[in-house]
Design a protein around this motif. Structure first.
Motif, PDB file in Angstrom:
ATOM      1  N   ALA A  13       0.854  -1.181   0.000  1.00 43.08           N
ATOM      2  CA  ALA A  13       0.000   0.000   0.000  1.00 43.08           C
ATOM      3  C   ALA A  13       0.894   1.236   0.000  1.00 43.08           C
ATOM      4  CB  ALA A  13      -0.908   0.016   1.230  1.00 43.08           C
ATOM      5  N   ALA A  14       0.339   2.350  -0.398  1.00 38.53           N
ATOM      6  CA  ALA A  14       1.068   3.618  -0.408  1.00 38.53           C
ATOM      7  C   ALA A  14       1.328   4.091   1.022  1.00 38.53           C
ATOM      8  CB  ALA A  14       0.259   4.667  -1.170  1.00 38.53           C
ATOM      9  N   PRO A  15       2.402   4.858   1.227  1.00 40.38           N
ATOM     10  CA  PRO A  15       2.697   5.368   2.570  1.00 40.38           C
ATOM     11  C   PRO A  15       1.527   6.122   3.208  1.00 40.38           C
ATOM     12  CG  PRO A  15       4.582   5.723   1.142  1.00 40.38           C
ATOM     13  CD  PRO A  15       3.453   5.215   0.263  1.00 40.38           C
ATOM     14  N   ALA A  16       0.769   6.881   2.422  1.00 40.19           N
ATOM     15  CA  ALA A  16      -0.362   7.634   2.986  1.00 40.19           C
ATOM     16  C   ALA A  16      -1.417   6.690   3.567  1.00 40.19           C
ATOM     17  CB  ALA A  16      -0.981   8.539   1.925  1.00 40.19           C
ATOM     18  N   ASP A  17      -1.637   5.553   2.908  1.00 36.21           N
ATOM     19  CA  ASP A  17      -2.607   4.577   3.422  1.00 36.21           C
ATOM     20  C   ASP A  17      -2.108   3.951   4.722  1.00 36.21           C
ATOM     21  OD1 ASP A  17      -4.407   4.946   1.288  1.00 36.21           O
ATOM     22  OD2 ASP A  17      -3.354   3.466   0.065  1.00 36.21           O
ATOM     23  N   VAL A  18      -0.808   3.660   4.768  1.00 34.33           N
ATOM     24  CA  VAL A  18      -0.214   3.073   5.970  1.00 34.33           C
ATOM     25  C   VAL A  18      -0.286   4.073   7.128  1.00 34.33           C
ATOM     26  CG1 VAL A  18       1.880   2.119   7.001  1.00 34.33           C
ATOM     27  CG2 VAL A  18       1.291   1.568   4.616  1.00 34.33           C
ATOM     28  N   ILE A 131       6.260  -7.118  20.867  1.00 37.38           N
ATOM     29  CA  ILE A 131       5.394  -5.963  20.619  1.00 37.38           C
ATOM     30  C   ILE A 131       5.559  -5.492  19.175  1.00 37.38           C
ATOM     31  CG2 ILE A 131       4.999  -3.529  21.175  1.00 37.38           C
ATOM     32  CD1 ILE A 131       5.762  -4.288  24.107  1.00 37.38           C
ATOM     33  N   ILE A 132       6.811  -5.336  18.734  1.00 33.60           N
ATOM     34  CA  ILE A 132       7.083  -4.859  17.370  1.00 33.60           C
ATOM     35  C   ILE A 132       6.537  -5.829  16.328  1.00 33.60           C
ATOM     36  CG2 ILE A 132       8.949  -4.500  15.688  1.00 33.60           C
ATOM     37  CD1 ILE A 132      10.579  -3.258  17.993  1.00 33.60           C
ATOM     38  N   ASP A 133       6.863  -7.109  16.466  1.00 30.26           N
ATOM     39  CA  ASP A 133       6.440  -8.086  15.465  1.00 30.26           C
ATOM     40  C   ASP A 133       4.924  -8.179  15.357  1.00 30.26           C
ATOM     41  OD1 ASP A 133       9.090  -8.580  14.886  1.00 30.26           O
ATOM     42  OD2 ASP A 133       9.171 -10.506  15.941  1.00 30.26           O
ATOM     43  N   ARG A 134       4.253  -8.173  16.500  1.00 32.56           N
ATOM     44  CA  ARG A 134       2.784  -8.223  16.474  1.00 32.56           C
ATOM     45  C   ARG A 134       2.204  -6.953  15.871  1.00 32.56           C
ATOM     46  NH1 ARG A 134       1.360 -10.740  22.371  1.00 32.56           N
ATOM     47  NH2 ARG A 134       2.038 -12.868  21.939  1.00 32.56           N
ATOM     48  N   ALA A 135       2.778  -5.803  16.227  1.00 28.80           N
ATOM     49  CA  ALA A 135       2.277  -4.530  15.694  1.00 28.80           C
ATOM     50  C   ALA A 135       2.467  -4.457  14.182  1.00 28.80           C
ATOM     51  CB  ALA A 135       2.967  -3.355  16.383  1.00 28.80           C
ATOM     52  N   LEU A 136       3.641  -4.846  13.691  1.00 29.81           N
ATOM     53  CA  LEU A 136       3.889  -4.795  12.250  1.00 29.81           C
ATOM     54  C   LEU A 136       2.983  -5.773  11.499  1.00 29.81           C
ATOM     55  CD1 LEU A 136       7.772  -4.426  12.057  1.00 29.81           C
ATOM     56  CD2 LEU A 136       6.046  -2.694  11.473  1.00 29.81           C
ATOM     57  N   ALA A 137       2.823  -6.978  12.016  1.00 31.11           N
ATOM     58  CA  ALA A 137       1.945  -7.952  11.375  1.00 31.11           C
ATOM     59  C   ALA A 137       0.494  -7.460  11.369  1.00 31.11           C
ATOM     60  CB  ALA A 137       2.042  -9.310  12.071  1.00 31.11           C
ATOM     61  N   GLY A 138       0.058  -6.895  12.498  1.00 26.43           N
ATOM     62  CA  GLY A 138      -1.297  -6.357  12.581  1.00 26.43           C
ATOM     63  C   GLY A 138      -1.500  -5.174  11.658  1.00 26.43           C
ATOM     64  N   LEU A 139      -0.491  -4.297  11.577  1.00 26.52           N
ATOM     65  CA  LEU A 139      -0.559  -3.127  10.692  1.00 26.52           C
ATOM     66  C   LEU A 139      -0.658  -3.584   9.241  1.00 26.52           C
ATOM     67  CD1 LEU A 139      -0.375  -0.044  10.266  1.00 26.52           C
ATOM     68  CD2 LEU A 139       2.119  -0.311  10.250  1.00 26.52           C
ATOM     69  N   LYS A 140       0.202  -4.518   8.848  1.00 30.16           N
ATOM     70  CA  LYS A 140       0.187  -5.033   7.474  1.00 30.16           C
ATOM     71  C   LYS A 140      -1.182  -5.619   7.123  1.00 30.16           C
ATOM     72  CE  LYS A 140       2.520  -8.419   4.477  1.00 30.16           C
ATOM     73  NZ  LYS A 140       2.874  -7.574   3.348  1.00 30.16           N
ATOM     74  N   LYS A 141      -1.699  -6.456   7.998  1.00 25.80           N
ATOM     75  CA  LYS A 141      -2.999  -7.082   7.758  1.00 25.80           C
ATOM     76  C   LYS A 141      -4.093  -6.027   7.654  1.00 25.80           C
ATOM     77  CE  LYS A 141      -6.125 -10.585   9.587  1.00 25.80           C
ATOM     78  NZ  LYS A 141      -6.383 -11.537  10.662  1.00 25.80           N
ATOM     79  N   ARG A 142      -4.070  -5.059   8.572  1.00 28.52           N
ATOM     80  CA  ARG A 142      -5.100  -4.017   8.601  1.00 28.52           C
ATOM     81  C   ARG A 142      -5.060  -3.168   7.331  1.00 28.52           C
ATOM     82  NH1 ARG A 142      -9.612  -2.929  11.775  1.00 28.52           N
ATOM     83  NH2 ARG A 142     -10.114  -0.767  11.568  1.00 28.52           N
ATOM     84  N   VAL A 143      -3.854  -2.712   6.952  1.00 25.77           N
ATOM     85  CA  VAL A 143      -3.726  -1.838   5.776  1.00 25.77           C
ATOM     86  C   VAL A 143      -4.090  -2.589   4.502  1.00 25.77           C
ATOM     87  CG1 VAL A 143      -2.115  -0.528   4.345  1.00 25.77           C
ATOM     88  CG2 VAL A 143      -1.999  -0.313   6.825  1.00 25.77           C
ATOM     89  N   GLU A 144      -3.575  -3.794   4.351  1.00 26.17           N
ATOM     90  CA  GLU A 144      -3.787  -4.533   3.109  1.00 26.17           C
ATOM     91  C   GLU A 144      -5.225  -5.016   2.942  1.00 26.17           C
ATOM     92  OE1 GLU A 144      -0.694  -7.481   2.838  1.00 26.17           O
ATOM     93  OE2 GLU A 144       0.823  -5.947   2.371  1.00 26.17           O
ATOM     94  N   SER A 145      -5.963  -5.134   4.033  1.00 22.34           N
ATOM     95  CA  SER A 145      -7.352  -5.575   3.933  1.00 22.34           C
ATOM     96  C   SER A 145      -8.342  -4.405   3.859  1.00 22.34           C
ATOM     97  CB  SER A 145      -7.717  -6.487   5.114  1.00 22.34           C
ATOM     98  OG  SER A 145      -7.719  -5.738   6.318  1.00 22.34           O
ATOM     99  N   ALA A 146      -7.842  -3.190   4.084  1.00 24.72           N
ATOM    100  CA  ALA A 146      -8.724  -2.002   4.075  1.00 24.72           C
ATOM    101  C   ALA A 146      -9.010  -1.561   2.634  1.00 24.72           C
ATOM    102  CB  ALA A 146      -8.072  -0.861   4.847  1.00 24.72           C
ATOM    103  N   PRO A 147     -10.220  -1.087   2.369  1.00 30.02           N
ATOM    104  CA  PRO A 147     -10.506  -0.548   1.038  1.00 30.02           C
ATOM    105  C   PRO A 147      -9.686   0.735   0.829  1.00 30.02           C
ATOM    106  CG  PRO A 147     -12.422  -0.320   2.498  1.00 30.02           C
ATOM    107  CD  PRO A 147     -11.363  -1.047   3.255  1.00 30.02           C
ATOM    108  N   ARG A 148      -9.149   0.893  -0.346  1.00 32.13           N
ATOM    109  CA  ARG A 148      -8.354   2.088  -0.668  1.00 32.13           C
ATOM    110  C   ARG A 148      -9.261   3.255  -0.994  1.00 32.13           C
ATOM    111  NH1 ARG A 148      -5.352  -1.350   0.750  1.00 32.13           N
ATOM    112  NH2 ARG A 148      -3.247  -1.769   0.095  1.00 32.13           N
ATOM    113  N   THR A 149      -8.837   4.438  -0.540  1.00 36.37           N
ATOM    114  CA  THR A 149      -9.633   5.637  -0.851  1.00 36.37           C
ATOM    115  C   THR A 149      -9.017   6.399  -1.987  1.00 36.37           C
ATOM    116  OG1 THR A 149      -8.384   6.827   0.846  1.00 36.37           O
ATOM    117  CG2 THR A 149     -10.540   5.933   1.454  1.00 36.37           C
TER     118      THR A 149
END
Length: 149
Positions: A13-18, A131-149
């Motif tokens: 995803a683009a940095p703005a989406d992340v 903490i880092i690994d869970r946060a990064l994995a959660g962030l990746k999953k959240r961003v990649e599954s979110a509809p893009r605007t």
């Protein structure tokens, strides 16, 4: 940040989406395993969070604390501890690097935690890494599954 733990992940995803997901503190309990509650206490003149209260449960580290956020451009946010019951310090950064012409993002998360109770450095670093690994994995999953605007 003196001694810290860091890790990186690439997100499709683009940095703005992340950064949009990172900046949406109210939704942290939905995608981070450790944050149980998040409340923005103060915002800057651009509407970005400056002070946030978080209730954290990261196994060895359980706390209700307030963090101060500093936004550097559009691709970096850092935080430091304002007050806590269990932590002496907590400093972190999300740094985003655009890849593939801005369609992908490398996210680097740096974290340093110091607790008030005695804790072996090895155990502390392991907790930071979890903490880092869970946060990064959660962030990746959240961003990649979110509809893009």
């Amino acid at each position: 940040m003196a001694e810290h733990t860091s890790s990186s992940i690439t997100i499709e995803a683009a940095p703005a989406d992340v950064m949009g997901v990172i900046a949406d503190f109210a939704r942290y309990p939905e995608w981070t395993g450790e944050v149980k509650e998040a409340e923005v206490l103060a915002t800057d003149d651009q509407g970005r969070a400056e002070r946030v209260r978080l209730v954290l449960d990261a196994g060895a580290i359980k706390d209700d604390h307030v963090l101060s956020y500093t936004w550097t451009g559009r691709n970096e946010v850092s935080w430091s501890l304002v007050k806590s019951q269990m932590l002496r310090s907590l400093d972190g950064t999300y740094a985003l690097t655009p890849l593939a012409g801005g369609t992908r993002t490398e996210v680097t998360y740096r974290l340093a935690v110091d607790v008030k109770i005695p804790l072996l450095g090895m155990i502390k670093r392991k907790a930071e890494k979890v903490i880092i690994d869970r946060a990064l994995a959660g962030l990746k999953k959240r961003v990649e599954s979110a509809p893009r605007t």
